[in-house]
Enzyme design. Structure first.
Site, PDB file in Angstrom:
ATOM      1  N   ASP A  51       0.824  -1.212   0.000  1.00  0.00           N
ATOM      2  CA  ASP A  51       0.000   0.000   0.000  1.00  0.00           C
ATOM      3  C   ASP A  51       0.860   1.266   0.000  1.00  0.00           C
ATOM      4  OD1 ASP A  51      -2.055  -1.790   0.286  1.00  0.00           O
ATOM      5  OD2 ASP A  51      -2.847  -0.927   2.135  1.00  0.00           O
ATOM      6  N   HIS A 193       3.955  -2.134   3.205  1.00  0.00           N
ATOM      7  CA  HIS A 193       4.004  -0.791   2.606  1.00  0.00           C
ATOM      8  C   HIS A 193       5.357  -0.605   1.923  1.00  0.00           C
ATOM      9  CE1 HIS A 193       0.994  -0.549   5.841  1.00  0.00           C
ATOM     10  NE2 HIS A 193       0.398   0.357   5.072  1.00  0.00           N
TER      11      HIS A 193
HETATM   12 ZN   LIG Z   1      -2.513   3.215   3.295  1.00  0.00          ZN
END
Ligand SMILES: [Zn+2]
Length: 226
Positions: A51, A193
């Site tokens: 993400d 991430h």
């Molecule tokens: Zn996010």
């Protein structure tokens, strides 16, 4: 009965008995053999998701590592980052990764009202389809906060996760790696991430370790749309 005939009969019965015993044994072992076969030949599937990107250097480093390992992942990108680094999105697309929506400004959708909710998603889809020619069909709503009411109109399918190592609060790649490999199982969706160097390094070690254990990395659509 003459002696040689008796002997032949005895031998015949013996062969029959051995044959019957061998067949029975093979039958008993069948489920065991079938299980071993399926374990060896059907890979356990798993999905890596990233993400908040793209981030030019780190995302590229990750894409290179995934390509070397023949792994496809799913990237839920922020619209404004995609707009800033379209070349990274292009590589992601060419490499066959799934590219999904993660809103334009990384907002908590349920907090911004209906108009902004839809705008954040449409703007991101527009940027992505301009770069790749394809409109995303998956969204990972930031913070997992979603409203099903708009799902059909926006034609987007929300994708959450099943393993969250909280990589943003790990100060080493070893921490991220340990939290994932000690909990992961078949059909899991791992949340990472690509804005943290520790997560990018950990992701590639996770791939090496799980591939060695017989896992196959697939994009989320393959896990969800069956
Ligand atoms: Zn996010």
């Amino acid at each position: 009965m003459e002696k040689s005939r008796k002997w032949k009969l005895f031998l015949g019965a013996g062969i029959l008995a051995v044959y019957a015993f061998a067949s029975l044994l093979a039958f008993w072992r069948m489920p065991e053999r079938a299980a071993a076969w399926s374990e060896d030949t059907v890979p356990k599937r798993i999905a890596l998701t990233f993400d908040d990107g793209p981030y030019p250097n780190l995302t590229r480093q990750l894409l290179d590592g995934l390509r070397e390992r023949g792994v496809k992942a799913s990237f839920f990108v922020v619209g404004e980052n995609a707009k800033a680094y379209p070349d990274v999105i292009e590589t992601m697309y060419e490499d066959g990764h799934l590219i999904g929506n993660h809103t334009y400004h990384h907002v908590q959708l349920t907090e911004v009202g209906e108009e902004k909710f839809k705008e954040e998603i449409r703007m991101t889809n527009a940027v992505l389809s301009e770069i790749t020619g394809e409109t995303p069909t998956f969204i990972r709503p930031p913070y997992g906060s979603w409203n099903k009411k708009y799902e059909e109109e926006l034609n987007l399918f929300p994708v959450l996760w099943t393993v969250d190592p909280l990589d943003w609060c790990c100060n080493s790649s070893q921490c991220v790696y340990q939290r994932v490999v000690t909990t992961v199982k078949e059909n899991d969706i791992i949340l990472l991430h690509d804005c943290y160097e520790t997560s990018v390094t950990a992701a590639l070690s996770i791939v090496d370790s799980l591939q060695a254990q017989g896992y196959e990395f697939v994009t989320v659509d393959e896990l969800l749309l069956e």
